[in-house]
Design an enzyme around this catalytic site. Structure first.
Site, PDB file in Angstrom:
ATOM      1  N   LYS A  67      40.495  45.192  56.377  1.00 16.66           N
ATOM      2  CA  LYS A  67      40.612  46.502  55.634  1.00 16.66           C
ATOM      3  C   LYS A  67      40.405  45.090  54.089  1.00 16.66           C
ATOM      4  O   LYS A  67      40.021  43.504  54.193  1.00 16.66           O
ATOM      5  CB  LYS A  67      41.476  46.839  54.703  1.00 16.66           C
ATOM      6  CG  LYS A  67      42.448  45.793  54.418  1.00 16.66           C
ATOM      7  CD  LYS A  67      44.336  46.680  53.850  1.00 16.66           C
ATOM      8  CE  LYS A  67      44.485  45.756  53.004  1.00 16.66           C
ATOM      9  NZ  LYS A  67      46.429  46.531  52.575  1.00 16.66           N
ATOM     10  N   ARG A 165      56.263  53.209  47.959  1.00 20.91           N
ATOM     11  CA  ARG A 165      55.048  53.680  47.699  1.00 20.91           C
ATOM     12  C   ARG A 165      54.416  54.375  48.012  1.00 20.91           C
ATOM     13  O   ARG A 165      53.436  55.425  47.806  1.00 20.91           O
ATOM     14  CB  ARG A 165      54.639  51.713  47.630  1.00 20.91           C
ATOM     15  CG  ARG A 165      53.129  51.650  47.470  1.00 20.91           C
ATOM     16  CD  ARG A 165      51.867  50.507  47.399  1.00 20.91           C
ATOM     17  NE  ARG A 165      52.379  50.499  49.473  1.00 20.91           N
ATOM     18  CZ  ARG A 165      51.547  49.040  49.551  1.00 20.91           C
ATOM     19  NH1 ARG A 165      50.853  48.413  48.982  1.00 20.91           N
ATOM     20  NH2 ARG A 165      51.125  48.948  51.293  1.00 20.91           N
ATOM     21  N   TYR A 295      32.598  30.193  25.993  1.00 25.89           N
ATOM     22  CA  TYR A 295      32.976  31.155  25.134  1.00 25.89           C
ATOM     23  C   TYR A 295      34.783  30.496  24.401  1.00 25.89           C
ATOM     24  O   TYR A 295      35.131  30.266  24.542  1.00 25.89           O
ATOM     25  CB  TYR A 295      33.582  32.665  25.429  1.00 25.89           C
ATOM     26  CG  TYR A 295      32.086  32.958  25.916  1.00 25.89           C
ATOM     27  CD1 TYR A 295      30.889  33.540  25.299  1.00 25.89           C
ATOM     28  CD2 TYR A 295      32.093  33.366  27.364  1.00 25.89           C
ATOM     29  CE1 TYR A 295      30.124  33.452  25.461  1.00 25.89           C
ATOM     30  CE2 TYR A 295      30.737  33.916  27.439  1.00 25.89           C
ATOM     31  CZ  TYR A 295      29.520  34.022  27.379  1.00 25.89           C
ATOM     32  OH  TYR A 295      28.737  34.828  27.536  1.00 25.89           O
ATOM     33  N   MET A 343      31.055  35.428  32.838  1.00 30.71           N
ATOM     34  CA  MET A 343      31.054  36.718  34.344  1.00 30.71           C
ATOM     35  C   MET A 343      30.101  36.539  35.446  1.00 30.71           C
ATOM     36  O   MET A 343      30.430  36.150  36.658  1.00 30.71           O
ATOM     37  CB  MET A 343      30.301  37.247  33.826  1.00 30.71           C
ATOM     38  CG  MET A 343      29.777  38.688  34.596  1.00 30.71           C
ATOM     39  SD  MET A 343      28.676  40.290  34.011  1.00 30.71           S
ATOM     40  CE  MET A 343      30.082  40.869  33.034  1.00 30.71           C
TER      41      MET A 343
END
EC number: 6.3.2.4
Length: 768
Positions: A67, A165, A295, A343
């Site tokens: 998956k 779950r 940053y 990013m």
């Protein structure tokens, strides 16, 4: 030390260390092979290795969970590799990712487990994909699609055993079972499996695991109580596959371990990480002490240093949360990430060393050369390795090593052997002991070995796929093949893939069900190569009456006998006179020494017949022959040559009246002499007659013929064993050991003969 390669420069477009912009720094050469900015390198040989490790530890078949695009590694490439190296099932979550596997031409069984109750799964059913159902609403949706497709949907019912779950709760499970049973009756679904998830995925020895297994087995029992016959039970994840064999059942789901992350906290099983994430330094500059970086200036240079810019950020899978502690391998050493991960990029402090433009920056890899691992990045980010692997974004190109050539992935070329043992007959324990000897003496440099037990209740239980070499007892093999409470038919269906994928099966079974042609017929029908005698020889030799008639017809002497069928217990006066006293009363088809009584007076005959009849409705009353008891072993070689071993003489002591079951397997006072002290002429005649028995019964591979020497010199065939006892102390291996053929070489000869026989039969059927 400076690791700067001049080959990575194209000319003086500005000093890359002087604070110039990235656009002014050296460009990457167009002609250089490899990645431009970044790539994820997937080593499929590691996937192959990890699949083999997981399969070797597992009692059940392996489902490769692919998956999320194979945990970011490429679902199709991982699936093909895992299937080539021990996995037989695939697991996926969503419908689109499942269909991608089918579109790639992969035909292996797949389970898809994430869909809405009303989602259209028609295409999954048409493409032979199993689907999970955790509620009656899911089942109803699957049934509607199955009706539309005109096929029964194969489903795995999900039960919640504690995770809270997904899966039906304890109160909802009965309703789910009732719905499934009704839909099965309507022909709309077929319940192929029952499954659940463990609460503690990295701690397979947690007390909760046993509790969940108990809850799971109660759920399975309830399913069977509703008339359902699930053939695949699965609970184990990668960690449990490696360290909790009691959870293996029929299938284990290999996820994280498949990709090389050690799944058991604090333990290592030799798994190899498959993904390496790397970029290239696209700029470096010198900065002064006190310079803030990235940053927020959360990172401040404590000294004059060099900063390298790496074009990978949190959009590519580098977690922002690791900004303050993560490291990247640059210039031959680990370098700290300086400041926040952005990013698209991050900055690395390389200290006083200069780093060339285009230098590799390895974010994580196997760790073999000192680079960080995905598990370390997970620790730095306060997350789990799954998130690191699956977080590598789609704009990072994947490059698969050995993706196109199966030959490039190491392949286990050893012969795969399944050893069948146990069975419902009276010699169950002896079969387990024989199998322990066989499993322990097969040379693992040539063979992989899987024990498969048949319980007294005829349940087929597979053991680990690659059982290690060692000295084992019968209880050791029983321990690794615990009953799962399945019926004979369901367990056989589940174990058939193990038998069909074997290069050879050793049916180490004694007595009815195993030595009478039953199992041999099953193996023949499945086109499985097996050691030893075929259906006809096994069936005939198991029947003492039939054996005597055939041997008598070809002039081989046998002890005189009378046959009692059905409930007949009457022996005529003529038979009594002909046989005389004492006589032996035997079940005709119960195996060697089982249910045998020596009768000294005719008034004791009825009780002896009743005892024998508890094993078989067909009973022999046989004359007692006074004389020495001699065994001859016959072995067929791969070239078809038959060899008779040296004579073995049995001496029964300790008060035993004859060589019965207790004397054979339990009495330490019983002794064997090899070679028996016989006249050469008599020994040669015994060997000739044993080979004649082999040929008369159309035997294959091996037999042991038990003789009596009437008056010390005239041989009489007593019994024929088509799979004699095979413990190290048993007569058959002892005879060949005395002839100079070790237990290990004996097994090798039997296996090579079986494989050669199959090859010759195949060639005869298809002369092309």
């Amino acid at each position: 030390m400076t690791r700067q390669s001049s080959s990575r420069r194209t000319g003086p477009k500005g000093d890359p260390h002087d604070g110039s912009s990235a656009g002014e720094a050296d460009a990457l050469p167009e002609e250089e092979e490899g990645h431009r900015l970044s790539e994820a390198v997937i080593d499929l040989s590691a996937i192959a290795h990890n699949t083999r490790v997981l399969a070797a530890h597992s009692r059940g078949v392996v489902m490769a969970v692919v998956k999320a695009d194979g945990f970011g590694h490429g679902a199709v490439q991982v699936a093909r590799t895992a299937l080539a190296h021990g996995a037989t099932w695939l697991g996926a979550a969503s419908t689109p990712e499942t269909l991608e596997l089918r579109e790639a031409g992969i035909t292996a069984p797949i389970l898809a487990w994430m869909h809405l109750p009303n989602e259209d799964v028609t295409e999954l059913l048409r493409r032979d994909v199993d689907v999970s159902a955790a509620s009656p609403a899911h089942l109803a949706g699957i049934a509607a699609c199955a009706e539309k497709a005109g096929i029964a949907g194969a489903v795995h019912l999900k039960v919640d055993t504690g995770l809270r779950r997904n899966g039906a709760s304890a109160t909802g499970w009965p309703h789910l079972l009732e719905t499934a049973a009704e839909l099965e009756r309507q022909g709309l679904v077929r319940v192929r499996g029952v499954w659940s998830h463990l609460v503690h995925p990295d701690d397979p020895r947690h007390a909760c695991v046993a509790q969940q297994a108990d809850a799971f087995e109660r759920a399975v029992e309830a399913a069977r109580g509703n008339g359902l016959r699930p053939e695949l039970l699965h609970l184990a994840n990668s960690a449990a596959a490696l360290a909790a064999p009691s959870t293996h059942y029929d299938l284990v789901r290999a996820g994280l371990g498949l990709y090389g992350i050690e799944p058991v906290r604090g333990e290592r099983f030799g798994l190899r990480p498959a993904m390496t994430l790397r970029g290239r330094v696209i700029m470096s500059r010198r900065v002064d002490k006190g310079s803030g970086v990235s940053y927020g200036h959360e990172y401040v240079a404590e000294r004059p240093t060099t900063l390298a810019l790496v074009p990978l950020g949190f959009a590519d899978g580098l977690p922002f949360g690791a900004s303050r502690s993560a490291e990247i391998w640059v210039g031959g050493a680990r370098r700290r990430v300086a400041g926040r991960v952005a990013m698209d990029q991050c900055v690395v402090d390389t200290g006083p060393e200069q780093v060339g433009i285009g230098e590799d920056a390895v974010v994580f890899g196997p760790g073999d050369n000192g680079e960080p691992t995905a598990a370390e990045w997970a620790d730095w980010a306060g997350t789990i390795p799954h998130e690191i692997l699956t977080g590598v974004g789609p704009r990072v190109p994947r490059r698969h090593l050995h993706a196109e050539s199966a030959a490039a992935v190491p392949k286990d070329t050893r012969t795969r052997v399944v050893v069948l043992f146990g069975g419902p007959g009276g010699e169950h324990e002896v079969s387990c002991a024989s199998a322990a000897g066989i499993v322990g003496n097969l040379d693992r440099s040539h063979y992989t070995v899987q024990p498969v037990r048949i319980t007294r209740a005829r349940e087929w239980v597979p053991g680990p796929l690659d059982f290690p070499e060692g000295a084992y007892t019968a209880s050791d093999l029983t321990d690794v093949t615990p009953s799962r409470g399945m019926g004979a038919g369901d367990s056989l269906r589940a174990v058939l893939p193990h038998l069909a994928s074997a290069d050879a099966v050793v049916p180490a079974l004694h007595g009815p069900f195993g030595e009478d042609g039953t199992v041999q017929g099953l193996l023949e029908a499945a086109n499985v190569t097996y050691v030893g005698n075929g259906v006809s020889a096994s069936t005939i030799a198991m029947d003492k009456d039939a054996t005597k008639r055939i041997l008598n017809s070809v002039g081989l002497p046998v002890a005189d006998w009378a046959l009692l069928r059905g409930m007949d217990s009457t022996l005529s006066e003529a038979d009594r006179l002909r046989l005389g006293l004492p006589v032996f009363v035997k079940p005709a088809r119960a195996g060697s020494s089982i249910g045998v009584t020596r009768v000294e007076a005719w008034e004791d005959l009825d009780a002896a017949v009743e005892s024998a009849r508890s094993w078989d409705t067909k009973v022999l009353v046989e004359e007692a022959i006074h004389g020495r008891e001699i065994d001859i072993a016959v072995l067929e070689h791969p070239d078809g040559r038959l060899e008779a071993g040296p004579p073995l003489e049995i001496a029964v002591r300790g008060g035993q009246p004859f060589f019965d079951y207790e004397a054979k397997y339990e009495d330490k006072a019983t002794s064997f002499t090899i070679p028996a002290q016989l006249d050469d002429r008599v020994a040669t005649e015994l060997q000739r007659m044993a080979v004649a028995v082999f040929e008369a019964l159309n035997c294959s591979g091996l037999i042991r013929v038990d003789f009596f020497l009437r008056d010390g010199s005239r041989p009489v065939v007593n019994e024929v064993n088509t799979f004699p006892g095979f413990t190290a102390a048993s007569q058959y291996p002892r005879i060949w050991a005395a002839a100079g053929l070790s237990y290990e070489r004996l097994l090798d000869t039997l296996l090579r003969t079986a494989i050669a026989r199959t090859s010759s039969l195949s060639a005869a059927r298809d002369p092309r």
